[in-house]
Design a protein around this motif. Sequence first.
Motif, PDB file in Angstrom:
ATOM      1  N   ASP A  36       8.633  -1.502  17.401  1.00 58.53           N
ATOM      2  CA  ASP A  36       7.262  -1.792  17.996  1.00 58.53           C
ATOM      3  C   ASP A  36       6.184  -2.089  16.935  1.00 58.53           C
ATOM      4  O   ASP A  36       5.980  -1.176  16.083  1.00 58.53           O
ATOM      5  N   ALA A  37       6.010  -3.306  16.793  1.00 53.57           N
ATOM      6  CA  ALA A  37       5.191  -3.904  15.546  1.00 53.57           C
ATOM      7  C   ALA A  37       4.042  -3.134  15.589  1.00 53.57           C
ATOM      8  O   ALA A  37       3.376  -2.726  14.410  1.00 53.57           O
ATOM      9  N   GLN A  38       3.231  -2.793  16.693  1.00 52.60           N
ATOM     10  CA  GLN A  38       1.936  -2.144  16.701  1.00 52.60           C
ATOM     11  C   GLN A  38       2.099  -0.739  16.264  1.00 52.60           C
ATOM     12  O   GLN A  38       1.257  -0.123  15.577  1.00 52.60           O
ATOM     13  N   ALA A  39       3.057  -0.240  16.643  1.00 53.87           N
ATOM     14  CA  ALA A  39       3.302   1.323  16.186  1.00 53.87           C
ATOM     15  C   ALA A  39       3.532   1.371  14.708  1.00 53.87           C
ATOM     16  O   ALA A  39       3.355   2.433  14.113  1.00 53.87           O
ATOM     17  N   TRP A  40       4.485   0.485  14.262  1.00 53.55           N
ATOM     18  CA  TRP A  40       4.638   0.463  12.709  1.00 53.55           C
ATOM     19  C   TRP A  40       3.338   0.263  11.974  1.00 53.55           C
ATOM     20  O   TRP A  40       3.146   1.115  10.965  1.00 53.55           O
ATOM     21  N   GLN A  41       2.629  -0.699  12.473  1.00 53.79           N
ATOM     22  CA  GLN A  41       1.239  -1.019  11.791  1.00 53.79           C
ATOM     23  C   GLN A  41       0.518   0.166  11.859  1.00 53.79           C
ATOM     24  O   GLN A  41      -0.284   0.590  10.759  1.00 53.79           O
ATOM     25  N   GLU A  42       0.273   0.910  12.874  1.00 54.96           N
ATOM     26  CA  GLU A  42      -0.487   2.172  13.051  1.00 54.96           C
ATOM     27  C   GLU A  42      -0.118   3.316  12.252  1.00 54.96           C
ATOM     28  O   GLU A  42      -0.807   3.842  11.337  1.00 54.96           O
ATOM     29  N   ALA A  43       1.519   3.511  11.910  1.00 52.87           N
ATOM     30  CA  ALA A  43       1.752   4.295  11.060  1.00 52.87           C
ATOM     31  C   ALA A  43       1.423   3.923   9.638  1.00 52.87           C
ATOM     32  O   ALA A  43       1.255   4.766   8.897  1.00 52.87           O
ATOM     33  N   ALA A  44       1.796   2.601   9.305  1.00 55.35           N
ATOM     34  CA  ALA A  44       1.316   2.559   8.020  1.00 55.35           C
ATOM     35  C   ALA A  44       0.056   2.530   7.474  1.00 55.35           C
ATOM     36  O   ALA A  44      -0.372   3.046   6.461  1.00 55.35           O
ATOM     37  N   GLU A  45      -0.985   2.321   8.342  1.00 53.44           N
ATOM     38  CA  GLU A  45      -2.382   2.575   8.159  1.00 53.44           C
ATOM     39  C   GLU A  45      -2.629   3.955   7.993  1.00 53.44           C
ATOM     40  O   GLU A  45      -3.799   4.302   7.388  1.00 53.44           O
ATOM     41  N   ALA A  46      -1.996   4.861   8.774  1.00 51.45           N
ATOM     42  CA  ALA A  46      -2.323   6.393   8.776  1.00 51.45           C
ATOM     43  C   ALA A  46      -1.568   6.937   7.328  1.00 51.45           C
ATOM     44  O   ALA A  46      -1.948   8.116   7.155  1.00 51.45           O
ATOM     45  N   SER A  47      -0.858   5.936   6.606  1.00 53.31           N
ATOM     46  CA  SER A  47      -0.250   6.674   5.655  1.00 53.31           C
ATOM     47  C   SER A  47      -0.929   6.479   4.168  1.00 53.31           C
ATOM     48  O   SER A  47      -1.657   5.563   4.261  1.00 53.31           O
ATOM     49  N   SER A  48      -0.446   7.110   3.325  1.00 50.43           N
ATOM     50  CA  SER A  48      -1.038   7.200   1.754  1.00 50.43           C
ATOM     51  C   SER A  48      -0.478   5.713   1.323  1.00 50.43           C
ATOM     52  O   SER A  48       0.219   5.095   1.460  1.00 50.43           O
ATOM     53  N   GLY A  49      -1.066   5.395  -0.008  1.00 53.50           N
ATOM     54  CA  GLY A  49      -0.740   4.292  -0.585  1.00 53.50           C
ATOM     55  C   GLY A  49       0.710   4.155  -0.902  1.00 53.50           C
ATOM     56  O   GLY A  49       1.282   2.959  -0.730  1.00 53.50           O
ATOM     57  N   ALA A  50       1.114   5.253  -1.651  1.00 52.41           N
ATOM     58  CA  ALA A  50       2.493   5.226  -1.892  1.00 52.41           C
ATOM     59  C   ALA A  50       3.446   5.108  -1.032  1.00 52.41           C
ATOM     60  O   ALA A  50       4.447   4.530  -0.810  1.00 52.41           O
ATOM     61  N   ASP A  51       2.944   5.930   0.450  1.00 52.14           N
ATOM     62  CA  ASP A  51       3.789   5.741   1.371  1.00 52.14           C
ATOM     63  C   ASP A  51       3.813   4.597   2.064  1.00 52.14           C
ATOM     64  O   ASP A  51       5.079   3.883   2.567  1.00 52.14           O
ATOM     65  N   VAL A  52       2.882   3.730   2.044  1.00 51.86           N
ATOM     66  CA  VAL A  52       2.810   2.236   2.815  1.00 51.86           C
ATOM     67  C   VAL A  52       3.614   1.434   1.548  1.00 51.86           C
ATOM     68  O   VAL A  52       4.512   0.727   2.230  1.00 51.86           O
ATOM     69  N   GLN A  53       3.455   1.705   0.425  1.00 50.98           N
ATOM     70  CA  GLN A  53       4.153   0.684  -0.598  1.00 50.98           C
ATOM     71  C   GLN A  53       5.668   0.931  -0.151  1.00 50.98           C
ATOM     72  O   GLN A  53       6.614   0.031  -0.295  1.00 50.98           O
ATOM     73  N   ALA A  54       6.213   2.129   0.132  1.00 51.30           N
ATOM     74  CA  ALA A  54       7.665   2.575   0.611  1.00 51.30           C
ATOM     75  C   ALA A  54       7.667   1.838   2.022  1.00 51.30           C
ATOM     76  O   ALA A  54       8.938   1.167   1.911  1.00 51.30           O
ATOM     77  N   MET A  55       7.224   1.968   2.486  1.00 48.58           N
ATOM     78  CA  MET A  55       7.459   1.416   3.996  1.00 48.58           C
ATOM     79  C   MET A  55       7.491  -0.069   3.984  1.00 48.58           C
ATOM     80  O   MET A  55       8.460  -0.689   4.519  1.00 48.58           O
ATOM     81  N   VAL A  56       6.662  -0.856   3.359  1.00 49.47           N
ATOM     82  CA  VAL A  56       6.650  -2.302   2.844  1.00 49.47           C
ATOM     83  C   VAL A  56       7.984  -2.749   2.378  1.00 49.47           C
ATOM     84  O   VAL A  56       8.337  -3.772   2.551  1.00 49.47           O
ATOM     85  N   LEU A  57       8.033  -1.928   1.164  1.00 44.38           N
ATOM     86  CA  LEU A  57       9.184  -2.160   0.493  1.00 44.38           C
ATOM     87  C   LEU A  57      10.609  -2.106   1.163  1.00 44.38           C
ATOM     88  O   LEU A  57      11.308  -3.225   1.303  1.00 44.38           O
ATOM     89  N   GLU A  58      10.777  -1.317   2.102  1.00 48.04           N
ATOM     90  CA  GLU A  58      11.974  -1.092   2.799  1.00 48.04           C
ATOM     91  C   GLU A  58      11.972  -2.145   3.936  1.00 48.04           C
ATOM     92  O   GLU A  58      13.061  -2.916   4.134  1.00 48.04           O
ATOM     93  N   ASN A  59      11.058  -2.439   4.378  1.00 51.49           N
ATOM     94  CA  ASN A  59      10.498  -3.763   5.289  1.00 51.49           C
ATOM     95  C   ASN A  59      11.182  -5.036   4.951  1.00 51.49           C
ATOM     96  O   ASN A  59      11.823  -5.792   5.424  1.00 51.49           O
ATOM     97  N   CYS A  60      10.664  -5.266   3.418  1.00 50.97           N
ATOM     98  CA  CYS A  60      10.847  -6.555   2.926  1.00 50.97           C
ATOM     99  C   CYS A  60      12.604  -6.594   2.668  1.00 50.97           C
ATOM    100  O   CYS A  60      13.214  -7.631   2.722  1.00 50.97           O
ATOM    101  N   MET A  61      13.165  -5.435   2.212  1.00 48.00           N
ATOM    102  CA  MET A  61      14.381  -5.276   1.742  1.00 48.00           C
ATOM    103  C   MET A  61      15.259  -5.500   3.267  1.00 48.00           C
ATOM    104  O   MET A  61      16.331  -6.250   3.015  1.00 48.00           O
ATOM    105  N   GLU A  62      14.681  -4.863   4.215  1.00 54.93           N
ATOM    106  CA  GLU A  62      15.517  -5.487   5.530  1.00 54.93           C
ATOM    107  C   GLU A  62      15.497  -6.554   5.823  1.00 54.93           C
ATOM    108  O   GLU A  62      16.302  -7.304   6.514  1.00 54.93           O
ATOM    109  N   ALA A  63      14.399  -7.340   5.845  1.00 53.21           N
ATOM    110  CA  ALA A  63      14.171  -8.896   5.966  1.00 53.21           C
ATOM    111  C   ALA A  63      15.319  -9.765   5.226  1.00 53.21           C
ATOM    112  O   ALA A  63      15.962 -10.448   5.501  1.00 53.21           O
ATOM    113  N   MET A  64      15.305  -9.219   3.801  1.00 52.20           N
ATOM    114  CA  MET A  64      16.299  -9.922   3.119  1.00 52.20           C
ATOM    115  C   MET A  64      17.823  -9.541   3.590  1.00 52.20           C
ATOM    116  O   MET A  64      18.654 -10.333   3.305  1.00 52.20           O
ATOM    117  N   ARG A  65      17.997  -8.581   3.872  1.00 50.91           N
ATOM    118  CA  ARG A  65      19.597  -8.263   4.346  1.00 50.91           C
ATOM    119  C   ARG A  65      19.776  -8.709   5.608  1.00 50.91           C
ATOM    120  O   ARG A  65      20.801  -9.229   6.055  1.00 50.91           O
TER     121      ARG A  65
END
Length: 104
Positions: free
Chosen positions: A49-78
């Motif tokens: 759920d895009a909305q749920a993912w965005q809300e989780a990312a916004e509630a996380s700290s900077g390092a956690d958001v970095q890790a979430m976005v990194l994993e998301n980018c890598m999943e897109a490449m995979r």
Amino acid sequence: KGKEMSNRDVEAFYRLHASRLKLLLDPSFTHYALLIKYNFQRDASEGGDAQAWQEAAEASSGADVQAMVLENCMEAMRHCRRRYDWFYKSVYALAKAMHYGVKA
């Protein structure tokens, strides 16, 4: 399987997520909301759920958001590599992400 993309569409998909990855790997970049806005989501039938993912990312700290976005980018490449095995650029983007990683 979903609808197949044309070669141009695959290139555009790759460029969007490779650009997100490039920005994420820049240590001076801190505008994570921009990267979250273009989050990779598979078909709705595959879950996520895009909305749920965005809300989780916004509630996380900077390092956690970095890790979430990194994993998301890598999943897109995979995803790009799995669906379009002839599209080698996604392999280089994955290698770059794994080599440089993200430093919080």
